[in-house]
Design a protein around this motif. Structure first.
Motif, PDB file in Angstrom:
ATOM      1  N   SER A 154      66.316  54.208  16.752  1.00 48.01           N
ATOM      2  CA  SER A 154      66.759  54.447  15.855  1.00 48.01           C
ATOM      3  C   SER A 154      67.168  55.832  15.346  1.00 48.01           C
ATOM      4  O   SER A 154      68.398  56.489  15.819  1.00 48.01           O
ATOM      5  CB  SER A 154      65.447  54.576  14.636  1.00 48.01           C
ATOM      6  OG  SER A 154      64.706  55.550  15.458  1.00 48.01           O
ATOM      7  N   TYR A 186      73.938  55.829  10.576  1.00 45.39           N
ATOM      8  CA  TYR A 186      73.059  55.318  11.547  1.00 45.39           C
ATOM      9  C   TYR A 186      74.367  54.409  13.002  1.00 45.39           C
ATOM     10  O   TYR A 186      74.763  55.234  14.092  1.00 45.39           O
ATOM     11  CB  TYR A 186      71.910  54.437  11.039  1.00 45.39           C
ATOM     12  CG  TYR A 186      71.427  54.196  13.118  1.00 45.39           C
ATOM     13  CD1 TYR A 186      71.662  55.276  14.204  1.00 45.39           C
ATOM     14  CD2 TYR A 186      70.542  53.147  13.445  1.00 45.39           C
ATOM     15  CE1 TYR A 186      71.298  54.722  15.546  1.00 45.39           C
ATOM     16  CE2 TYR A 186      69.888  52.415  15.024  1.00 45.39           C
ATOM     17  CZ  TYR A 186      70.248  53.286  15.641  1.00 45.39           C
ATOM     18  OH  TYR A 186      69.453  53.118  17.247  1.00 45.39           O
ATOM     19  N   GLN A 224      66.378  48.063   7.564  1.00 42.75           N
ATOM     20  CA  GLN A 224      65.343  47.855   8.786  1.00 42.75           C
ATOM     21  C   GLN A 224      66.512  46.246   9.648  1.00 42.75           C
ATOM     22  O   GLN A 224      66.998  46.892  11.139  1.00 42.75           O
ATOM     23  CB  GLN A 224      64.043  47.191   8.859  1.00 42.75           C
ATOM     24  CG  GLN A 224      63.476  48.561   8.595  1.00 42.75           C
ATOM     25  CD  GLN A 224      61.379  47.901   7.868  1.00 42.75           C
ATOM     26  OE1 GLN A 224      61.768  46.605   8.187  1.00 42.75           O
ATOM     27  NE2 GLN A 224      60.644  48.501   7.911  1.00 42.75           N
ATOM     28  N   GLY A 227      69.583  48.885  11.029  1.00 50.14           N
ATOM     29  CA  GLY A 227      69.071  49.473  11.550  1.00 50.14           C
ATOM     30  C   GLY A 227      68.551  48.420  13.124  1.00 50.14           C
ATOM     31  O   GLY A 227      69.266  49.056  14.379  1.00 50.14           O
ATOM     32  N   TRP A 228      68.068  48.044  13.504  1.00 45.70           N
ATOM     33  CA  TRP A 228      67.090  47.061  14.810  1.00 45.70           C
ATOM     34  C   TRP A 228      68.420  46.358  15.280  1.00 45.70           C
ATOM     35  O   TRP A 228      68.750  46.322  17.092  1.00 45.70           O
ATOM     36  CB  TRP A 228      66.562  46.182  14.174  1.00 45.70           C
ATOM     37  CG  TRP A 228      65.005  47.000  13.844  1.00 45.70           C
ATOM     38  CD1 TRP A 228      64.591  47.941  13.820  1.00 45.70           C
ATOM     39  CD2 TRP A 228      64.173  46.069  13.416  1.00 45.70           C
ATOM     40  NE1 TRP A 228      63.468  47.584  13.246  1.00 45.70           N
ATOM     41  CE2 TRP A 228      63.167  46.363  12.653  1.00 45.70           C
ATOM     42  CE3 TRP A 228      63.825  44.569  12.624  1.00 45.70           C
ATOM     43  CZ2 TRP A 228      62.325  46.312  12.023  1.00 45.70           C
ATOM     44  CZ3 TRP A 228      62.969  43.925  11.953  1.00 45.70           C
ATOM     45  CH2 TRP A 228      62.140  45.181  11.376  1.00 45.70           C
ATOM     46  N   ARG A 252      61.377  47.168  18.601  1.00 47.67           N
ATOM     47  CA  ARG A 252      61.454  48.023  17.372  1.00 47.67           C
ATOM     48  C   ARG A 252      59.780  48.105  16.906  1.00 47.67           C
ATOM     49  O   ARG A 252      59.930  48.928  15.910  1.00 47.67           O
ATOM     50  CB  ARG A 252      61.802  46.532  16.126  1.00 47.67           C
ATOM     51  CG  ARG A 252      63.004  46.654  16.647  1.00 47.67           C
ATOM     52  CD  ARG A 252      63.182  44.891  16.063  1.00 47.67           C
ATOM     53  NE  ARG A 252      64.552  43.829  16.190  1.00 47.67           N
ATOM     54  CZ  ARG A 252      65.252  42.884  16.372  1.00 47.67           C
ATOM     55  NH1 ARG A 252      63.955  41.714  15.685  1.00 47.67           N
ATOM     56  NH2 ARG A 252      66.094  42.430  16.394  1.00 47.67           N
ATOM     57  N   TRP A 255      59.760  51.815  18.040  1.00 45.56           N
ATOM     58  CA  TRP A 255      60.007  52.854  16.855  1.00 45.56           C
ATOM     59  C   TRP A 255      60.406  52.392  15.651  1.00 45.56           C
ATOM     60  O   TRP A 255      60.999  53.817  14.806  1.00 45.56           O
ATOM     61  CB  TRP A 255      61.657  53.302  17.496  1.00 45.56           C
ATOM     62  CG  TRP A 255      61.604  53.211  19.057  1.00 45.56           C
ATOM     63  CD1 TRP A 255      61.254  52.680  20.082  1.00 45.56           C
ATOM     64  CD2 TRP A 255      61.362  55.051  20.065  1.00 45.56           C
ATOM     65  NE1 TRP A 255      61.264  53.552  21.833  1.00 45.56           N
ATOM     66  CE2 TRP A 255      60.942  54.951  21.141  1.00 45.56           C
ATOM     67  CE3 TRP A 255      61.400  56.334  18.979  1.00 45.56           C
ATOM     68  CZ2 TRP A 255      61.324  56.150  21.641  1.00 45.56           C
ATOM     69  CZ3 TRP A 255      61.412  57.019  19.689  1.00 45.56           C
ATOM     70  CH2 TRP A 255      61.304  57.303  21.263  1.00 45.56           C
ATOM     71  N   SER A 256      60.210  51.050  15.287  1.00 47.75           N
ATOM     72  CA  SER A 256      60.414  51.405  13.564  1.00 47.75           C
ATOM     73  C   SER A 256      59.217  51.074  13.175  1.00 47.75           C
ATOM     74  O   SER A 256      59.186  50.869  12.296  1.00 47.75           O
ATOM     75  CB  SER A 256      61.616  50.643  13.610  1.00 47.75           C
ATOM     76  OG  SER A 256      62.731  50.741  13.893  1.00 47.75           O
TER      77      SER A 256
END
Length: 349
Positions: A154, A186, A224, A227-228, A252, A255-256
């Motif tokens: 992440s 990111y 999201q 980011g994944w 995921r 960490w998400s």
């Protein structure tokens, strides 16, 4: 009007229909203790009072440079416009709804001057509501090796608006990717890791404003998912194999914070594989730090699940967490208290 001598720092701030908090953001930049900067504001096709407000600010301070996109191009493209125009050795980010504290620029410049192998420096930040009241604190300062570890899963440094980086490094890397418009920060940070170190200072440098009109709230799902994809690519590169869909979902989850049931065992297996590959050349102390951070994450998620009355699932996460490291597990419990408080605040709004 543009100052003739190149400044040390170029502050780049994109804005799109940001009239509500624009003045406060600009004032926070102009109030910096460090003064050797230009302030490049990219109006990304605003249709509200933003252009008129910026015209007034240009009259008041010669360090302000306003660039206007004829139509809305998105944050990544707008940032690249600002970076192309920047003359400073360092580029500092600022968002049009956030507030930089007066000491921020000076601390970041001093760190980049002192450590030439650091390509990006960030800071801790407070979270404020629409009125500017502090409602939480984001403690993202970690040892450098932990930050690199976290980037596998992440965005390890949280917000985007409090960073400062070396202009030439980002230009050489091609700037922000317009293909990742909701996780452009990111994605760029993961590329920057190949050029040097990323450091987060423990001081609070910025106040991040949480409100429902913020792009990260409006486009939360897209952010999201972007980011994944970045994290999955990073894991596959480290492990030198494809990461299966069930493995990606499990990681995921952890960490998400998707909080999906039945994922702890798979997540633990993938992360242990990643740990062995990542830590092969690390010192014992660095390995211990990573184990602590991973333990804290498992326990943190376990505590959140417990707060949602998923007791069996919570206990499974706690077991995995304390198996990684006892001290880290206790840190995760403390971390969860702030998250639960924030979750309750948002539910009661």
């Amino acid at each position: 009007m543009q100052l003739s001598n190149p400044p040390r720092v170029s502050i780049v701030m994109p804005v799109y229909n940001g009239e509500v908090h624009l003045d406060e953001a600009v004032e926070s930049v102009l109030a910096q203790d460090y003064r050797d900067f230009e302030f490049i504001i990219v109006d990304d096709g605003s249709s509200d009072r933003t252009p008129a407000m910026l015209a007034e600010w240009v009259k008041r301070d010669p360090r302000i440079v306003v660039l206007r996109n004829p139509k809305n191009l998105g944050i990544a493209a707008a940032l690249n416009v600002g970076i192309d125009a920047a003359r400073g050795e360092y580029i500092a980010r600022q968002d049009a709804d956030d507030v930089s504290l007066p000491h921020r620029l000076g601390l970041e410049v001093a760190h980049l001057d002192r450590e030439p192998d650091v390509v990006l420096v960030s800071m801790n930040y407070e979270i404020i509501d629409e009125r500017g009241d502090v409602i939480d604190f984001a403690d993202v300062a970690r040892p450098e090796v932990v930050i690199r570890w976290r980037f596998l899963f992440s965005n390890a440094i949280g917000g985007h608006g409090q960073v400062m980086f070396r202009r030439d490094v980002v230009r050489e890397l091609g700037g922000y990717s317009v293909a990742m418009p909701w996780a452009e920060d990111y994605e760029l940070w993961t590329r920057m890791l190949s050029r040097g170190r990323i450091v987060v200072l423990p001081q609070i440098g910025m106040r991040y404003r949480l409100h429902m009109n913020r792009s990260s709230e409006i486009w939360a799902t897209e952010q999201q998912e972007s980011g994944w994809r970045i994290a999955q690519d990073a894991l596959q590169s480290l492990l030198r194999r494809d990461v299966r869909e069930e493995e990606a979902i499990a990681v995921r989850h952890l960490w998400s914070l998707t909080l999906q049931p039945g994922r702890a065992k798979i997540a633990d297996s993938v992360i242990r594989d990643a740990f062995h590959a990542f830590s092969a050349s690390l010192q014992p102390r660095e390995k211990a730090l990573i184990r602590q951070r991973t333990a804290a994450q498992f326990v943190y998620v376990g505590a959140l699940l417990f707060s949602k009355r998923a007791v069996a699932e919570a206990l499974t996460h706690l077991r995995h967490g304390f198996a990684w490291d006892m001290k880290g597990g206790l840190q995760g419990l403390l971390q969860s208290l702030g998250a639960i408080r924030m979750w309750a605040w948002r539910r009661l709004r």
